[in-house]
Design an enzyme around this catalytic site. Structure first.
Site, PDB file in Angstrom:
ATOM      1  N   GLY A   1      88.210  17.267  72.374  1.00 45.70           N
ATOM      2  CA  GLY A   1      89.188  18.321  72.665  1.00 45.70           C
ATOM      3  C   GLY A   1      90.182  18.525  71.519  1.00 45.70           C
TER       4      GLY A   1
ATOM      5  N   ASP B   1      83.136  12.507  76.364  1.00 44.10           N
ATOM      6  CA  ASP B   1      83.714  13.801  76.718  1.00 44.10           C
ATOM      7  C   ASP B   1      82.727  14.466  77.674  1.00 44.10           C
ATOM      8  OD1 ASP B   1      85.915  15.718  74.823  1.00 44.10           O
ATOM      9  OD2 ASP B   1      84.786  16.593  76.491  1.00 44.10           O
TER      10      ASP B   1
ATOM     11  N   HIS C   1      83.784  19.952  79.201  1.00 48.04           N
ATOM     12  CA  HIS C   1      84.214  21.018  80.123  1.00 48.04           C
ATOM     13  C   HIS C   1      85.012  22.073  79.363  1.00 48.04           C
ATOM     14  CE1 HIS C   1      85.960  22.984  83.621  1.00 48.04           C
ATOM     15  NE2 HIS C   1      87.154  22.805  83.086  1.00 48.04           N
TER      16      HIS C   1
ATOM     17  N   PHE D   1      92.471  10.878  76.531  1.00 53.36           N
ATOM     18  CA  PHE D   1      92.865  12.288  76.484  1.00 53.36           C
ATOM     19  C   PHE D   1      92.242  13.100  77.613  1.00 53.36           C
ATOM     20  CE2 PHE D   1      92.959  11.047  71.938  1.00 53.36           C
ATOM     21  CZ  PHE D   1      94.247  11.429  71.618  1.00 53.36           C
TER      22      PHE D   1
ATOM     23  N   SER E   1     102.837  14.028  79.313  1.00 50.40           N
ATOM     24  CA  SER E   1     103.336  15.348  78.920  1.00 50.40           C
ATOM     25  C   SER E   1     104.811  15.490  79.235  1.00 50.40           C
ATOM     26  CB  SER E   1     102.562  16.418  79.689  1.00 50.40           C
ATOM     27  OG  SER E   1     103.165  17.680  79.494  1.00 50.40           O
TER      28      SER E   1
ATOM     29  N   TYR F   1      99.910  20.057  87.817  1.00 51.90           N
ATOM     30  CA  TYR F   1      99.549  19.430  86.538  1.00 51.90           C
ATOM     31  C   TYR F   1     100.571  18.342  86.186  1.00 51.90           C
ATOM     32  CZ  TYR F   1      99.463  18.920  81.460  1.00 51.90           C
ATOM     33  OH  TYR F   1      99.462  18.399  80.189  1.00 51.90           O
TER      34      TYR F   1
ATOM     35  N   LYS G   1     100.310  14.078  85.953  1.00 47.61           N
ATOM     36  CA  LYS G   1     100.720  13.228  84.818  1.00 47.61           C
ATOM     37  C   LYS G   1     101.724  12.167  85.291  1.00 47.61           C
ATOM     38  CE  LYS G   1      98.348  15.132  81.501  1.00 47.61           C
ATOM     39  NZ  LYS G   1      97.259  14.388  80.852  1.00 47.61           N
TER      40      LYS G   1
ATOM     41  N   PHE H   1     105.439  17.054  73.638  1.00 50.54           N
ATOM     42  CA  PHE H   1     106.110  18.328  73.827  1.00 50.54           C
ATOM     43  C   PHE H   1     105.066  19.430  73.547  1.00 50.54           C
ATOM     44  CE2 PHE H   1     110.406  17.589  75.306  1.00 50.54           C
ATOM     45  CZ  PHE H   1     110.292  16.217  75.478  1.00 50.54           C
TER      46      PHE H   1
ATOM     47  N   VAL I   1     106.359  38.681  75.489  1.00 50.96           N
ATOM     48  CA  VAL I   1     107.377  37.623  75.404  1.00 50.96           C
ATOM     49  C   VAL I   1     107.966  37.482  76.810  1.00 50.96           C
ATOM     50  CG1 VAL I   1     109.589  36.947  74.379  1.00 50.96           C
ATOM     51  CG2 VAL I   1     107.865  38.152  72.993  1.00 50.96           C
TER      52      VAL I   1
ATOM     53  N   ARG J   1     111.306  25.911  72.905  1.00 51.18           N
ATOM     54  CA  ARG J   1     110.444  24.730  73.051  1.00 51.18           C
ATOM     55  C   ARG J   1     110.503  23.892  71.777  1.00 51.18           C
ATOM     56  NH1 ARG J   1     110.751  26.560  77.256  1.00 51.18           N
ATOM     57  NH2 ARG J   1     109.156  27.073  78.800  1.00 51.18           N
TER      58      ARG J   1
ATOM     59  N   ARG K   1     108.079  34.391  83.025  1.00 49.89           N
ATOM     60  CA  ARG K   1     106.853  33.890  83.669  1.00 49.89           C
ATOM     61  C   ARG K   1     107.263  32.903  84.766  1.00 49.89           C
ATOM     62  NH1 ARG K   1     102.515  30.833  79.828  1.00 49.89           N
ATOM     63  NH2 ARG K   1     104.275  29.411  79.580  1.00 49.89           N
TER      64      ARG K   1
HETATM   65  N1  UFG Z   1     105.233  32.427  76.098  1.00 48.03           N
HETATM   66  C1  UFG Z   1     105.352  33.784  75.920  1.00 48.03           C
HETATM   67  N2  UFG Z   1     104.216  34.526  75.921  1.00 48.03           N
HETATM   68  C2  UFG Z   1     102.977  33.988  76.085  1.00 48.03           C
HETATM   69  C3  UFG Z   1     102.878  32.594  76.244  1.00 48.03           C
HETATM   70  C4  UFG Z   1     104.022  31.840  76.260  1.00 48.03           C
HETATM   71  O1  UFG Z   1     106.449  34.312  75.795  1.00 48.03           O
HETATM   72  O2  UFG Z   1     101.969  34.738  76.084  1.00 48.03           O
HETATM   73  C5  UFG Z   1     106.455  31.613  76.053  1.00 48.03           C
HETATM   74  C6  UFG Z   1     106.720  30.810  77.317  1.00 48.03           C
HETATM   75  O3  UFG Z   1     107.420  31.589  78.250  1.00 48.03           O
HETATM   76  C7  UFG Z   1     107.517  29.633  76.764  1.00 48.03           C
HETATM   77  C8  UFG Z   1     106.930  29.409  75.380  1.00 48.03           C
HETATM   78  O4  UFG Z   1     106.297  30.647  75.046  1.00 48.03           O
HETATM   79  O5  UFG Z   1     108.872  29.982  76.626  1.00 48.03           O
HETATM   80  C9  UFG Z   1     105.897  28.311  75.322  1.00 48.03           C
HETATM   81  O6  UFG Z   1     104.924  28.549  76.322  1.00 48.03           O
HETATM   82  P1  UFG Z   1     103.530  27.773  76.315  1.00 48.03           P
HETATM   83  O7  UFG Z   1     102.713  28.345  77.450  1.00 48.03           O
HETATM   84  O8  UFG Z   1     102.909  27.778  74.963  1.00 48.03           O
HETATM   85  O9  UFG Z   1     103.942  26.276  76.612  1.00 48.03           O
HETATM   86  P2  UFG Z   1     104.758  25.640  77.829  1.00 48.03           P
HETATM   87  O10 UFG Z   1     106.056  25.163  77.279  1.00 48.03           O
HETATM   88  O11 UFG Z   1     104.807  26.531  78.991  1.00 48.03           O
HETATM   89  O12 UFG Z   1     103.841  24.403  78.257  1.00 48.03           O
HETATM   90  C10 UFG Z   1     103.156  23.656  77.313  1.00 48.03           C
HETATM   91  C11 UFG Z   1     101.794  23.278  77.887  1.00 48.03           C
HETATM   92  C12 UFG Z   1     101.953  22.264  78.952  1.00 48.03           C
HETATM   93  C13 UFG Z   1     102.784  21.129  78.471  1.00 48.03           C
HETATM   94  C14 UFG Z   1     104.114  21.594  77.972  1.00 48.03           C
HETATM   95  C15 UFG Z   1     104.894  20.436  77.436  1.00 48.03           C
HETATM   96  O13 UFG Z   1     101.103  24.397  78.374  1.00 48.03           O
HETATM   97  O14 UFG Z   1     100.681  21.792  79.306  1.00 48.03           O
HETATM   98  O15 UFG Z   1     103.908  22.543  76.965  1.00 48.03           O
HETATM   99  O16 UFG Z   1     106.229  20.774  77.287  1.00 48.03           O
HETATM  100  F1  UFG Z   1     102.984  20.239  79.451  1.00 48.03           F
END
Ligand code: UFG
Length: 342
Positions: free
Chosen positions: A11, A32, A35, A82, A126, A150, A154, A182, A221, A235, A297
């Site tokens: 992965g 692995d 999937h 993983f 996570s 999810y 974890k 993160f 966004v 983030r 979202r």
């Molecule tokens: N975002 C957008 N548009 C998109 C996708 C994301 O604006 O199309 C924004 C989200 O709202 C967020 C940021 O971008 O503010 C990051 O979003 P991600 O979906 O990339 O990541 P997340 O922080 O939601 O979650 C990710 C993983 C999780 C993990 C987490 C750890 O998906 O599995 O980080 O902090 F647990």
């Protein structure tokens, strides 16, 4: 040199970690179920490193198969686990699947390890298990409050690891680490391996890459009204190669140390907003990337940023790669592999 079993090693994070482990001289057996991954990733890991690994198709829920892997390959010094499912939205629709794969799979693995005298494990946890934190940066002592299945899965595996570690005085010989990632992004700088999401990407960076490639028309966004400096979500993005290095030093630290349970954040300590990430990507691509600000979202939080101090103190590890490198390496991978590994 250690002999290691890597579950889910084909992965995204697993394959990058295999590169670092092979380069450090370790011997790897990768299992692995393919999937959400494919064997080609491991073939490319071999090409990149000039070393070989053993690759087998196996599911961590399959106890007899796991036992056979342990029986046939002799003694493993440690395991990096993983294998698991990671889509937050899917976990809300299919909670039992997430408990089965992530929790039962981990239990089956721990059982096989115990039966074969292997008691060193690095587990992919996570930052998602912090849920909506009271404050940032987030230390490992912050409350565990996952907001989706999810994250619950974890948290449950972390809890199970703690029970195992405490099952007898002296940790019963177990050396365990739970690494709370993160937001891993980017790719190996060669562009040979990277993230290959199936279908519409959930995560920000793969989505931006696909819009930049012209495969999708525009980035949504999610929210322009968060209580953050520019109103978009913040983030802590971490280059996948820094994360991979974090696994290697954690494993080596465990093998060198006393029985223990280690819980560590792996992040940079820097917050980046969606609009800042987009601007950084635009600088790498050299043009603007279409986007529009839409509603928040469901399930998102305003900000998650790691306090990475414990990892620095315990392991001497910290992130080295910049946001610009995350964008450049991710973009390089995307351009070279518009269809992923397929
Ligand atoms: N975002 C957008 N548009 C998109 C996708 C994301 O604006 O199309 C924004 C989200 O709202 C967020 C940021 O971008 O503010 C990051 O979003 P991600 O979906 O990339 O990541 P997340 O922080 O939601 O979650 C990710 C993983 C999780 C993990 C987490 C750890 O998906 O599995 O980080 O902090 F647990």
């Amino acid at each position: 040199m250690a002999r290691l079993l890597i579950t889910g090693g084909a992965g995204f994070i697993g394959s990058h970690t295999c590169v670092v482990l092979l380069q450090a001289g370790h011997e790897l057996v990768v299992i692995d179920n393919f999937h959400n991954s494919c064997p080609e990733a491991c073939r490319r890991v071999e090409r990149l490193t000039g070393r070989t690994l053993v690759l087998e198709q196996a599911d961590v829920r399959d106890g007899p198969r796991l036992n056979s892997v342990f029986d046939r390959h002799g003694r493993f010094d440690g395991v990096i686990h993983f294998a698991g499912l990671k889509a937050v939205g899917e976990s809300v629709k299919e909670p039992l699947l997430y408990w089965h794969v992530n929790v039962c799979g981990s239990r089956t693995l721990l059982q096989a390890m115990a039966a074969h005298g292997c008691r060193t494990l690095v587990f992919s946890s996570s930052a998602t298990l912090y849920g909506n934190p009271d404050s940032n940066p987030i230390a490992e002592t912050a409350p565990i409050r996952p907001v989706n299945p999810y994250g619950q899965s974890k948290a449950a595996v972390e809890r199970m690891s703690r029970d195992v570690a405490e099952s007898q005085p002296g940790c019963k010989g177990w050396r365990l680490a739970c690494l709370r990632y993160f937001n891993p992004v980017g790719a190996h700088p060669s562009g040979e391996i990277g993230e290959a999401p199936q279908g519409i990407p959930d995560n920000l960076f793969p989505f931006i890459s696909q819009v930049a490639m012209g495969e999708r028309s525009s980035l949504d966004v999610f929210g322009g009204d968060w209580p953050t400096p520019d109103g978009s979500g913040v983030r802590d993005y971490i280059h996948v190669m820094d994360l991979a290095a974090g696994h290697c030093v954690t494993l080596e630290h465990l093998l060198d140390g006393q029985p223990q349970l280690l819980t560590l954040n792996l992040g940079s300590g820097c917050g980046t907003s969606v609009l800042q990430a987009l601007a950084a990507f635009e600088r790498v691509v050299g043009r603007s990337i279409p986007h529009r600000i839409v509603a928040r979202r469901p399930g998102d939080v305003a900000m998650t940023v790691a306090d990475p101090g414990r990892a620095a103190a315990v392991l001497g590890w910290q992130t080295e790669r910049t946001l610009a490198e995350m964008c450049a390496d991710g973009w390089h991978w995307q351009q070279r592999n518009p269809l992923g590994f397929g």
